[in-house]
Design an enzyme around this catalytic site. Structure first.
Site, PDB file in Angstrom:
ATOM      1  N   SER A  60       2.014   0.895   9.210  1.00 17.41           N
ATOM      2  CA  SER A  60       3.319   0.134   8.347  1.00 17.41           C
ATOM      3  C   SER A  60       4.513   0.835   9.127  1.00 17.41           C
ATOM      4  O   SER A  60       5.135  -0.117   9.141  1.00 17.41           O
ATOM      5  CB  SER A  60       2.722   0.351   6.958  1.00 17.41           C
ATOM      6  OG  SER A  60       2.017   0.343   6.564  1.00 17.41           O
ATOM      7  N   HIS A  81       7.413   3.635   6.499  1.00 19.15           N
ATOM      8  CA  HIS A  81       8.557   1.931   6.139  1.00 19.15           C
ATOM      9  C   HIS A  81      10.001   2.405   6.332  1.00 19.15           C
ATOM     10  O   HIS A  81      10.410   2.016   7.040  1.00 19.15           O
ATOM     11  CB  HIS A  81       8.383   1.699   4.872  1.00 19.15           C
ATOM     12  CG  HIS A  81       7.007   0.842   4.368  1.00 19.15           C
ATOM     13  ND1 HIS A  81       6.351   0.948   3.539  1.00 19.15           N
ATOM     14  CD2 HIS A  81       5.987   1.230   4.788  1.00 19.15           C
ATOM     15  CE1 HIS A  81       5.343   0.528   3.469  1.00 19.15           C
ATOM     16  NE2 HIS A  81       4.465   1.408   4.713  1.00 19.15           N
TER      17      HIS A  81
END
Length: 403
Positions: A289, A347
């Site tokens: 991610s 993230h």
């Protein structure tokens, strides 16, 4: 007197019966090892303190009364802030991951610059050889040779060659970005299959999950970028990578994209390490991610007016700039609120690195690779059998960056 004698005799008889009954019952319930003819010596009872788990001293024997020491009252543990020496220990645990992040990022960009130089040199050599072959008239001779070779093959060999030719045509029809994404997806699929092998569970947890509390902290920063335990998690990440692969590779090129992708995975894990250590939530994490967020942030920063949509809601569309702002806001809220569904710190680290690299990092890092490429070119020219034009490979060290 007769009733008195009868009462005494009756009392003695009842006492004897009760004693024999107790001894007969205790013989089998309290000491079952007597069946073998041994009797275990009963341990002396000890009273334990509830707060510290240390046996109480009931008092010294009379002969040692003069040397007895009065036990002190147990001091309750301190609930205040940790001692000053504990904070440097936590920072020391992150020193090696920090140095690994810097070293790996530098090595990845250096290797990408050398790989681009070698790729460009190979393309030039191939084009030169094809031009010489056409000039000497060897193309027709080659066609005759391959035609005779094809006629000598069996039907099965021809079918295999036709299948390989179909795969090669499909691979050639893909863009460079889709080819890079296909390779990354294949590696992630192999790691996903390894998670399903029971004998590899311990190694997978050790090397393919990133946790600042683990003894192995540096290598998992890279390997966890290709690790997914859930098929849904992998499918979502790889779908985003496939969607934006052509755009990001057209902006950066294959070699530069690979360096930025791997560096983003390591940098996002380092940001996750820092946040986990500062908050004390030392839980493992895995997934691509962080690197995917770099790809998304880089494309949205470079093309903020591009229209994006949701696969399940095709009627809804929004600009890339607004999508990036919304994603960053959600991850920031998750980091502040302590949500544990995703690794929001990773993230944010990947997204911020993507924005920074497109805005400033490309000029600071990739465009200054010329000294390294010239040094590599001179080393290759001085090697036995090496050939090269004097003066290096050009002022830009190869193909100029698209950004």
């Amino acid at each position: 007197m007769a009733w008195r004698g009868y009462f005494v005799k009756w009392t003695k008889t009842e006492c004897i019966n009760s004693v024999s009954t107790v001894s007969r019952g205790s013989r089998f319930t309290l000491h079952p090892q007597q069946r073998c003819g041994f009797r275990k010596e009963a341990r002396k009872p000890e009273t334990w303190k509830r707060d510290r788990g240390v046996p109480k001293e009931t008092g010294p024997p009379p002969s040692e009364a003069g040397n007895a020491v009065v036990p002190r009252k147990a001091v309750p543990p301190k609930t205040g802030p940790p001692p000053p020496g504990s904070a440097p220990i936590r920072r020391g645990k992150l020193f090696k991951p920090f140095m690994f992040t810097i070293g790996f990022t530098g090595c990845s960009f250096g290797a990408a610059a050398i790989l681009q130089y070698e790729s460009l040199k190979s393309r030039v050599k191939t084009a030169r050889d094809e031009a010489e072959a056409e000039k000497n008239g060897k193309a027709s001779q080659d066609m005759t040779y391959w035609h005779n070779w094809w006629n000598q093959l069996t039907d099965f060999q021809k079918q295999v060659i036709l299948l390989l030719s179909f795969v090669d045509d499909f691979w050639s029809s893909l863009t460079e970005g889709q080819q890079m994404a296909t390779g990354i997806i294949a590696v992630n699929a192999v790691v996903l299959c390894c998670w399903r092998i029971p004998s590899m569970q311990r190694s997978m947890v050790k090397y393919f999950t990133a946790n600042p509390a683990s003894k192995t902290r540096c290598l998992p920063m890279l390997l966890s970028t290709f690790s997914h335990y859930s098929i849904i998690h992998m499918a979502a990440n790889m779908y985003v990578l496939w969607t934006f692969s052509s755009s990001i590779v057209s902006l950066l090129g294959k070699e530069q994209f690979l360096a930025v992708y791997l560096s983003a995975g390591v940098i996002s894990t380092m940001v996750s390490y820092v946040c986990k250590t500062s908050t004390g939530r030392l839980h493992p994490s895995l997934g691509a991610s962080g690197a995917i967020m770099m790809v998304l942030a880089a494309v949205c920063t470079k093309m903020p007016e591009a229209k994006l949509g949701i696969i399940l809601l095709p009627m809804v569309s929004f600009t890339a700039g607004n999508a990036l702002k919304a994603i960053v806001a959600i991850d920031a809220a998750g980091l502040i609120m302590g949500w544990r569904l995703f690794d929001h710190a990773a993230h944010l680290g990947g997204a911020l690195f993507g924005v920074w690299y497109v805005a400033y990092g490309h000029k600071l890092m990739w465009r200054k690779r010329e000294p390294l490429v010239k040094a590599w070119h001179s080393m290759r020219s001085q090697a036995p059998g090496g050939r090269g034009r004097p003066g290096g490979s050009g002022s830009d060290g190869g193909r100029p960056g698209p950004v």
